[in-house]
Design an enzyme around this catalytic site. Structure first.
Site, short mmCIF file in Angstrom:
data_model
loop_
_atom_site.label_atom_id
_atom_site.label_comp_id
_atom_site.label_asym_id
_atom_site.label_seq_id
_atom_site.Cartn_x
_atom_site.Cartn_y
_atom_site.Cartn_z
N ASP A 1 0.88 -1.31 -0.02
CA ASP A 1 -0.01 0.09 0.10
C ASP A 1 1.00 1.14 0.03
O ASP A 1 2.21 1.34 0.09
CB ASP A 1 -0.92 -0.04 1.26
C1 BGC Z 1 -5.04 3.23 0.07
C2 BGC Z 1 -5.13 2.21 -0.81
C3 BGC Z 1 -4.91 2.82 -2.61
C4 BGC Z 1 -3.73 3.62 -2.27
C5 BGC Z 1 -3.28 4.36 -3.58
C6 BGC Z 1 -3.87 4.17 -0.07
O1 BGC Z 1 -3.64 5.17 0.78
O2 BGC Z 1 -4.91 2.60 1.36
O3 BGC Z 1 -6.41 1.82 -0.89
O4 BGC Z 1 -5.01 2.08 -3.39
O5 BGC Z 1 -3.54 4.71 -1.64
O6 BGC Z 1 -3.78 5.40 -4.00
#
Ligand code: BGC
Length: 755
Positions: free
Chosen positions: A282
């Site tokens: 993530d």
């Molecule tokens: C979120 C994810 C997301 C990623 C990219 C993160 O903060 O937890 O769900 O895919 O950002 O945008």
């Protein structure tokens, strides 16, 4: 003593531990042979120039230079074929080996044709629709050059304080698994080289929804038994549906954050479940292990790679430390090759080596995005996501020529219709409720007043307004706003109040400790309910709310979530009776936040409370019943559905056979309608304590008024399996109870024995 079916366990073990390695792709192997260590590491690096929502502190810099240096495997937060072509050309023309980029995006509930938040679409319990929506999202996103989706989010969530409950399917592993499968199939189709399909990512692996105290990014700690029985099934369902990638979560799993957890990312995901795609972190979750307390950037990057994480999102820990770690013998080149291979195989699956510009057709955005058909599908989804929570005096549906006072801070508002995590949607394109009412009921006499601010608290509003003005505080005083509302109410036949949460009151980084409707709106609702006019509350939110007070008022309540770009039209379709609501809750609504976590499948315990009355030394509270305000599976209709003749086809069956459980459903009310018929089973005795009941099947049935249908569920031993204390997936013979009903809070109606 109960006998366990050893042969089935054996079969299970064989089926999961003897993994056939995926056949290597010659083209990828050839390429790997040509690649230097640095080029391989480059493939593991995912950057964002910051075009989407930047959810961490960091946004990638010098993206162009890094792509040209072969330091980038994929990008996200960039859209449109023209822009993406520029980036892709840097990768293809300016690097030594010309390896194309993956282009990712968070397409959570529609690309530009935003449909309801996932907790809303889940409430439709309609798997065909769910798949169709994902197909539409993939078609639009790929038309805009994107080939990799960071969705579905399948984290089981039983804590409505957690803002990201909005992004998933709710509390139940069975329903969550069905939805996970449907969405993955919708995005990926059966051939990833087709230009209208894209890679899906199941996230956030794992257990992210169980953050302590509902506070986002907080610690998770749970037994492996619970992981396997309650939290893992939707991720596994996505793997079984062939999802191409997995995103690791921010949280701890048994003391090691998911992004560096080998047990999770290798032992379970690959060795046990047979996943052969790639794992992406993530947003900066590798770097965040420094704050977690696991060492410096070099140490946490090495830990992640060795755990089985293949691609590092934004943090650049892999890019900047892995070659040093190889030199120092902390990771092997082989481990880096393995990760690079998985990224290249994904690119191969998409057909990017054959044609890096496959998704870059300048004519597609115009032809495929925000089309009439797509908006119609978003509207269809929205009307099916609404849940009728309370009926009062049959106020609903309204006549299309009624004199209506349409009141509330969300009644004539574009900024809060799309809901959380819709970074590619445009709020300006959404249909406000007032406009939808005028479209669907042009002969209605509608007066509008704001009535109240979403919240009067300026410091709260500031926190919510990070991505735009979701909470607009009026220059008028709260009293003046209220007076305008009461004035138009006087000259109307019926009051419709659109109230609840602003978009950014749920979603990432939006946890609440108080899940009631904000005080400013509570006051409005109370005053409206005293007018003596019929009142309908249209309740917007990204989570279950505590509406205990509102449920006591003489009002009807329709839950509309955040309905998406067609909000107003869809709401009007239901309010004026063109569609009879059929949604059912997929997460329990508590009486107050003190009951949380509360979910329908809770275990009975050794000291169950005998009745709903308080009983000393039993498991209950002094100040509230155990039962929630609104149970999982709950939702009313304008008509009435009666269940009768709930029965089993026999009293017993064996592991080699099956049993049929059925019920007759009759529409005894005055409207045609749809009902989600739900089957719940309880295992009466087993080697690990069973849940009080478990959803084991559902069917969405349409019935004309007066019509009856028999609904049948075929159950086999396979459906009765659970993970035992050895984490083996087994069934155990014995007695089971069941009921078939329109909600999870019904009584058991029958039983059968598995011999
Ligand atoms: C979120 C994810 C997301 C990623 C990219 C993160 O903060 O937890 O769900 O895919 O950002 O945008």
């Amino acid at each position: 003593m109960r006998k366990i079916y050893l042969s089935f366990i054996l079969l299970f073990c064989l089926g999961t531990s003897v993994m056939t390695a995926q056949e290597r792709i010659p083209e990828v192997e050839e390429l790997l042979k040509k690649m230097s260590l640095e080029e391989k590491i480059g493939q593991l690096n995912l950057l964002t120039p910051g075009g989407g929502i930047a959810t961490g502190a960091v946004v990638s810099e010098d993206v162009e230079t890094k792509i040209k240096a072969g330091n980038v495997g994929g990008l996200f937060g960039v859209s449109g074929p023209e822009k993406i072509r520029i980036a892709q050309e840097f990768a293809v023309n300016d690097t030594r080996l010309g390896i194309p980029l993956l282009i990712g995006s968070d397409v959570i509930h529609g690309y530009k044709t935003t449909y309801p938040i996932p907790l809303g679409t889940a409430s439709s319990w309609d798997m065909d629709l769910t798949k169709e929506l994902a197909q539409m999202a993939a078609k639009e996103a790929t038309a805009d050059g994107i080939n990799w989706n960071f969705s579905p989010m399948v984290d089981i969530a039983r804590d409505p304080r957690w803002g990201r409950i909005a992004e998933g399917a709710g509390e139940d592993p069975y329903l969550g698994s069905q939805i996970a499968k449907a969405v993955v199939k919708g995005y990926q189709g059966d051939d990833l080289t087709k230009p209208e399909t894209m890679l899906a990512t199941v996230k956030h692996f794992a257990l992210y929804g169980a953050a302590e105290a509902g506070r986002d990014y907080n610690t998770v700690d749970m037994s492996r038994l619970r992981m396997f029985n309650e939290y893992f099934p939707p991720y596994k369902a996505a793997i079984d549906a062939n999802v191409a990638s997995v995103m690791s979560s921010f949280n701890d799993v048994d003391g090691i954050p998911a992004s560096g957890n080998k047990w999770l990312l290798t032992d379970i995901l690959r060795d046990r479940w047979g996943f052969d795609g790639f794992v992406v972190s993530d947003y900066t979750s590798v770097n965040e292990m420094i704050a977690h307390g696991l060492g410096d950037l070099q140490a946490v990057s090495a830990l992640s790679l060795k755990a089985g994480l293949d691609m590092d999102m934004v943090g650049e820990g892999f890019l900047t430390t892995l070659s040093k770690s190889v030199k120092e013998g902390k990771v092997s080149e082989e481990e880096i090759t393995t990760a690079a291979r998985r990224i290249l195989e994904a690119k191969h699956k998409l057909g990017l080596f054959e044609d890096p510009y496959r998704y870059l057709d300048n004519d597609r955005p115009e032809a495929d995005i925000l089309t009439k058909e797509n908006r119609a599908l978003a509207r269809k989804a929205a009307i099916r996501s609404f849940v009728l929570l309370k009926k009062h005096n049959n106020t609903l549906p309204l006549a299309k020529n009624a004199k209506i006072a349409l009141i509330g801070p969300l009644a004539n508002n574009k900024n809060n219709m799309l809901g959380t995590w819709a970074p590619t949607g445009n709020p300006d394109l959404s249909v406000p409720i007032l406009e939808g009412f005028k479209n669907v009921a042009p002969n209605a006499k509608i007066q509008y007043a704001k009535g109240a601010n979403i919240s009067n608290d300026t410091s709260f509003a500031k926190k919510v307004n990070v991505f735009g003005e979701r909470i607009a505080i009026s220059d008028k005083s709260p009293d003046a706003l209220l007076k305008e509302a009461l004035d138009i109410a006087k000259t109307s036949d019926v009051i419709v109040a659109v109230v609840g949460e602003a978009t950014e009151m749920s979603g990432e980084g939006a946890s609440r400790t108080d899940i009631t409707i904000p005080a400013s709106q509570k006051r409005l609702i109370k005053e409206l309910s005293k007018t003596g006019k019929p009142v309908v509350l249209l309740l917007m939110s990204g989570r279950p709310l505590d509406i205990s007070e509102e449920m006591q008022l003489p009002v009807s309540i329709l839950q509309i979530w955040h309905p998406g770009v067609e909000a107003g039209n869809a709401v009007a379709d239901v309010v004026f009776g063109d569609y009879n609501p059929s949604g059912k809750l997929t997460a329990t609504w508590p009486r107050n936040v003190g009951q949380v976590p509360v979910y329908y499948s809770m275990k009975i315990t050794g000291r169950p409370a005998p009745t709903s009355e308080f009983a000393k030394f039993k498991t209950n509270y002094l100040d509230a019943p155990n039962s929630p305000l609104l149970p999982f599976g709950y939702g009313l209709s304008y008509t009435i559905f009666e269940y009768s003749d709930v029965k089993a086809s026999s009293t017993e069956f064996t592991a080699y056979g099956s049993i049929e459980l059925s019920a007759t459903l009759t529409n005894t009310g005055n409207f045609d309608g749809e009902e989600v018929v739900q089957l719940y089973i309880r295992d009466k005795v087993r080697s690990v304590t069973p849940p009080g009941k478990e959803l084991k099947g559902f069917q969405k049935i349409s019935l004309k008024k007066g019509e009856s249908k028999t609904v049948t569920f075929k159950v086999t031993a396979e459906d009765l399996k659970f993970y035992n204390s050895q984490l083996e997936h087994v069934f155990e013979p014995g007695e089971f109870e069941f009921f078939i009903a329109g909600s999870s809070d019904s009584e058991f109606k029958g039983s059968f024995t598995l011999k």
